[in-house]
Design a protein around this motif. Sequence first.
Motif, short mmCIF file in Angstrom:
data_model
loop_
_atom_site.label_atom_id
_atom_site.label_comp_id
_atom_site.label_asym_id
_atom_site.label_seq_id
_atom_site.Cartn_x
_atom_site.Cartn_y
_atom_site.Cartn_z
N LEU A 24 0.84 -1.19 0.00
CA LEU A 24 0.00 0.00 0.00
C LEU A 24 0.88 1.25 0.00
O LEU A 24 0.84 2.07 0.91
CB LEU A 24 -0.93 0.00 1.21
N LEU B 248 -4.47 5.44 6.39
CA LEU B 248 -4.99 4.07 6.38
C LEU B 248 -6.38 4.00 6.98
O LEU B 248 -6.73 4.77 7.88
CB LEU B 248 -4.05 3.14 7.16
N THR C 290 -8.92 0.70 8.10
CA THR C 290 -9.14 -0.74 8.19
C THR C 290 -10.63 -1.03 8.07
O THR C 290 -11.45 -0.46 8.78
CB THR C 290 -8.61 -1.30 9.51
N THR D 40 -8.47 -3.42 3.42
CA THR D 40 -7.76 -2.22 3.84
C THR D 40 -7.79 -1.19 2.73
O THR D 40 -7.75 -1.53 1.55
CB THR D 40 -6.28 -2.55 4.18
N ARG E 1 -6.12 2.79 1.61
CA ARG E 1 -5.15 3.85 1.92
C ARG E 1 -5.39 5.02 0.99
O ARG E 1 -5.51 4.84 -0.23
CB ARG E 1 -3.72 3.35 1.79
#
Length: 206
Positions: free
Chosen positions: A26, A61, A63, A68, A70
Amino acid sequence: MILAGFFAGALCLGLILGDWLYFVRLTPDASRYGCGVARTHDRFTHTTMTQLADRFDAGGLLTLPHGTARFFQDLNQIVIRQKYRLFAIGFRTLWPLKGLISLSPEGDALAVLCRKLTPWSSALLTGTWFALVAAGMVGSLVALFIEGEMAALGGVVLAFGIVGLGLVLLLSGALTVVFAYRLESARLMTVYQELREVLEGARLPS
């Protein structure tokens, strides 16, 4: 000769593994890495770029239950991927997908372009396999024709057998790729919908 073959195999495996490891990172450069296989257009309503940035932590970020995300604020882009566990329960394919989301402000909303990317090694190996099967089928037919085998009934039957086998291999390969894409796309879109709900203020199930 055996040692050279072993070294070549190990090198090829290392390149594929490195390709996959870089694909799931990421980072700004790795987020754009991959072979584009599809794209979708969407719109985040009543969401500005500032409001969107507040949904992510200091490192950009976020979650999600199944993945995930970003956010790269300087690029107006978000990269999403599903969770990858070493010993995950569930069927995994050789064609993983991630999403690269490009954002464009439009008043009090954001225009969204989501590109689905797969590792280059997966795309190249798939294309190579189809090309080899097709080339082998055509090459075998050309060899039969040059050797004059097509003039006999046995040669014609053999040619039909080669064509039939080649078509079966191509069809089974195509079905495998389509099934894998639909499975991975469904998983990625689950992550996308979770991201969309967070950004638009909806409540995610715990």
